[in-house]
Motif scaffolding. Structure first.
Motif, mmCIF file in Angstrom:
data_model
loop_
_atom_site.group_PDB
_atom_site.id
_atom_site.type_symbol
_atom_site.label_atom_id
_atom_site.label_comp_id
_atom_site.label_asym_id
_atom_site.label_seq_id
_atom_site.Cartn_x
_atom_site.Cartn_y
_atom_site.Cartn_z
ATOM 1 N N ALA A 14 0.835 -1.211 0.000
ATOM 2 C CA ALA A 14 0.000 0.000 0.000
ATOM 3 C C ALA A 14 0.867 1.257 0.000
ATOM 4 C CB ALA A 14 -0.944 -0.013 1.196
ATOM 5 N N GLU A 15 1.927 1.258 0.800
ATOM 6 C CA GLU A 15 2.846 2.403 0.808
ATOM 7 C C GLU A 15 3.542 2.542 -0.543
ATOM 8 O OE1 GLU A 15 4.446 2.698 5.361
ATOM 9 O OE2 GLU A 15 5.020 0.909 4.217
ATOM 10 N N LEU A 16 3.923 1.419 -1.118
ATOM 11 C CA LEU A 16 4.567 1.415 -2.426
ATOM 12 C C LEU A 16 3.625 1.984 -3.478
ATOM 13 C CD1 LEU A 16 6.931 0.649 -4.274
ATOM 14 C CD2 LEU A 16 5.922 -1.641 -4.438
ATOM 15 N N ARG A 17 2.358 1.596 -3.443
ATOM 16 C CA ARG A 17 1.380 2.105 -4.404
ATOM 17 C C ARG A 17 1.288 3.631 -4.318
ATOM 18 N NH1 ARG A 17 -2.247 -0.146 -7.437
ATOM 19 N NH2 ARG A 17 -2.051 -2.151 -6.379
ATOM 20 N N GLU A 18 1.258 4.152 -3.112
ATOM 21 C CA GLU A 18 1.167 5.605 -2.946
ATOM 22 C C GLU A 18 2.416 6.296 -3.503
ATOM 23 O OE1 GLU A 18 0.660 8.976 0.547
ATOM 24 O OE2 GLU A 18 0.358 6.866 1.061
ATOM 25 N N LEU A 19 3.595 5.764 -3.191
ATOM 26 C CA LEU A 19 4.846 6.342 -3.700
ATOM 27 C C LEU A 19 4.902 6.323 -5.224
ATOM 28 C CD1 LEU A 19 7.415 4.725 -1.251
ATOM 29 C CD2 LEU A 19 6.963 7.180 -1.467
ATOM 30 N N LEU A 20 4.556 5.186 -5.817
ATOM 31 C CA LEU A 20 4.617 5.063 -7.277
ATOM 32 C C LEU A 20 3.584 5.934 -7.964
ATOM 33 C CD1 LEU A 20 5.313 1.244 -7.701
ATOM 34 C CD2 LEU A 20 6.901 3.147 -8.078
ATOM 35 N N THR A 21 2.389 5.995 -7.406
ATOM 36 C CA THR A 21 1.346 6.830 -8.014
ATOM 37 C C THR A 21 1.741 8.298 -7.947
ATOM 38 O OG1 THR A 21 -0.340 5.192 -7.450
ATOM 39 C CG2 THR A 21 -1.114 7.408 -7.989
ATOM 40 N N ASP A 22 2.268 8.735 -6.828
ATOM 41 C CA ASP A 22 2.719 10.123 -6.706
ATOM 42 C C ASP A 22 3.846 10.421 -7.694
ATOM 43 O OD1 ASP A 22 0.864 10.504 -4.682
ATOM 44 O OD2 ASP A 22 2.358 10.496 -3.064
ATOM 45 N N ALA A 23 4.788 9.498 -7.826
ATOM 46 C CA ALA A 23 5.903 9.682 -8.756
ATOM 47 C C ALA A 23 5.396 9.713 -10.200
ATOM 48 C CB ALA A 23 6.928 8.569 -8.569
ATOM 49 N N TRP A 24 4.457 8.829 -10.515
ATOM 50 C CA TRP A 24 3.860 8.799 -11.860
ATOM 51 C C TRP A 24 3.188 10.133 -12.169
ATOM 52 C CZ3 TRP A 24 -1.429 9.165 -12.873
ATOM 53 C CH2 TRP A 24 -1.815 8.921 -14.195
ATOM 54 N N ARG A 25 2.459 10.678 -11.199
ATOM 55 C CA ARG A 25 1.776 11.966 -11.390
ATOM 56 C C ARG A 25 2.755 13.092 -11.736
ATOM 57 N NH1 ARG A 25 -3.401 12.504 -9.928
ATOM 58 N NH2 ARG A 25 -4.388 10.790 -8.816
ATOM 59 N N LEU A 26 3.965 13.010 -11.215
ATOM 60 C CA LEU A 26 4.968 14.039 -11.504
ATOM 61 C C LEU A 26 5.417 14.009 -12.961
ATOM 62 C CD1 LEU A 26 7.147 13.615 -8.304
ATOM 63 C CD2 LEU A 26 5.643 15.560 -8.835
ATOM 64 N N GLN A 27 5.302 12.869 -13.608
ATOM 65 C CA GLN A 27 5.832 12.698 -14.955
ATOM 66 C C GLN A 27 4.759 12.573 -16.042
ATOM 67 O OE1 GLN A 27 8.566 13.802 -14.310
ATOM 68 N NE2 GLN A 27 10.083 12.250 -14.787
ATOM 69 N N ALA A 28 3.575 12.165 -15.681
ATOM 70 C CA ALA A 28 2.524 11.917 -16.675
ATOM 71 C C ALA A 28 1.958 13.227 -17.231
ATOM 72 C CB ALA A 28 1.396 11.092 -16.045
ATOM 73 N N PRO A 29 1.523 13.197 -18.481
ATOM 74 C CA PRO A 29 0.869 14.378 -19.050
ATOM 75 C C PRO A 29 -0.424 14.700 -18.285
ATOM 76 C CG PRO A 29 1.428 12.790 -20.763
ATOM 77 C CD PRO A 29 1.664 12.117 -19.445
ATOM 78 N N LYS A 30 -0.754 15.973 -18.216
ATOM 79 C CA LYS A 30 -1.944 16.402 -17.475
ATOM 80 C C LYS A 30 -3.210 15.718 -17.977
ATOM 81 C CE LYS A 30 -0.457 20.875 -15.824
ATOM 82 N NZ LYS A 30 0.744 21.206 -15.774
ATOM 83 N N SER A 31 -3.322 15.530 -19.285
ATOM 84 C CA SER A 31 -4.523 14.897 -19.831
ATOM 85 C C SER A 31 -4.667 13.459 -19.349
ATOM 86 C CB SER A 31 -4.509 14.941 -21.361
ATOM 87 O OG SER A 31 -3.378 14.247 -21.863
ATOM 88 N N VAL A 32 -3.568 12.760 -19.215
ATOM 89 C CA VAL A 32 -3.584 11.371 -18.736
ATOM 90 C C VAL A 32 -3.954 11.337 -17.253
ATOM 91 C CG1 VAL A 32 -2.185 9.288 -18.392
ATOM 92 C CG2 VAL A 32 -1.936 10.628 -20.486
ATOM 93 N N ILE A 33 -3.426 12.279 -16.488
ATOM 94 C CA ILE A 33 -3.753 12.349 -15.058
ATOM 95 C C ILE A 33 -5.244 12.658 -14.881
ATOM 96 C CG2 ILE A 33 -3.361 13.632 -12.920
ATOM 97 C CD1 ILE A 33 -0.460 14.079 -13.931
ATOM 98 N N THR A 34 -5.767 13.575 -15.671
ATOM 99 C CA THR A 34 -7.181 13.943 -15.596
ATOM 100 C C THR A 34 -8.066 12.731 -15.882
ATOM 101 O OG1 THR A 34 -6.716 16.215 -16.217
ATOM 102 C CG2 THR A 34 -8.979 15.449 -16.514
ATOM 103 N N THR A 35 -7.749 11.994 -16.929
ATOM 104 C CA THR A 35 -8.524 10.787 -17.264
ATOM 105 C C THR A 35 -8.427 9.766 -16.153
ATOM 106 O OG1 THR A 35 -8.135 11.182 -19.616
ATOM 107 C CG2 THR A 35 -8.807 8.957 -18.973
ATOM 108 N N PHE A 36 -7.256 9.587 -15.578
ATOM 109 C CA PHE A 36 -7.043 8.654 -14.474
ATOM 110 C C PHE A 36 -7.892 9.055 -13.259
ATOM 111 C CE2 PHE A 36 -4.526 7.542 -10.622
ATOM 112 C CZ PHE A 36 -4.513 6.161 -10.757
ATOM 113 N N ASP A 37 -7.873 10.336 -12.943
ATOM 114 C CA ASP A 37 -8.627 10.820 -11.784
ATOM 115 C C ASP A 37 -10.139 10.700 -11.973
ATOM 116 O OD1 ASP A 37 -6.298 11.394 -10.439
ATOM 117 O OD2 ASP A 37 -6.347 13.550 -10.893
ATOM 118 N N GLU A 38 -10.587 10.819 -13.201
ATOM 119 C CA GLU A 38 -12.017 10.721 -13.480
ATOM 120 C C GLU A 38 -12.525 9.286 -13.472
ATOM 121 O OE1 GLU A 38 -12.373 12.795 -17.186
ATOM 122 O OE2 GLU A 38 -12.343 14.772 -16.211
ATOM 123 N N ALA A 39 -11.635 8.342 -13.641
ATOM 124 C CA ALA A 39 -12.026 6.918 -13.719
ATOM 125 C C ALA A 39 -12.357 6.360 -12.346
ATOM 126 C CB ALA A 39 -10.915 6.095 -14.344
#
Length: 122
Positions: free
Chosen positions: A97-122
């Protein structure tokens, strides 16, 4: 306790993530957010991947220092990563669970805004 298989599973569940073909590393849009730590166990020999340690991108030096202070049994750094926004994570010391939070936060730093928006809406 987490391991490299947990890293792979969690990272590849995130949108548009690719695993490197030649090393243990994950990126989105060619922007790395997590990779295996290359340790130099002997100063006279080349670096080798330590499967128990993962390098994870963080937002900035403040977040890095906060994690280091919060739990040095889980997080550390080395001179190679001085002034670089990444933290070294001891995988056996963290939960999936801690790993998931770390990886998701790190992914958010690098992913395009449009991809993050779609992810958050899902």
């Amino acid at each position: 306790m987490a391991d490299q298989e947990d890293v792979r599973k969690i990272a590849l569940e995130l949108p548009e993530v690719r695993e490197a073909e030649d090393r243990f590393a994950f990126s989105v849009e060619r922007r790395g957010f997590a990779w295996g730590w290359l340790e130099r166990p002997d100063p006279k020999k080349k670096r080798v991947t330590n499967p128990d340690v993962l390098v994870v991108r963080v937002a900035d030096e403040g977040e890095k220092q906060s994690l280091l202070a919060a739990d040095p049994a889980k997080f550390f750094t080395e001179p190679h990563y001085a002034n670089y926004p990444a933290i070294l994570v001891r995988l056996p010391a963290i939960t999936p669970a801690e790993l998931r939070e770390l990886l998701t936060d790190a992914w958010r730093l690098q992913a395009p805004k449009s991809v993050i928006t779609t992810f958050d809406e899902a």
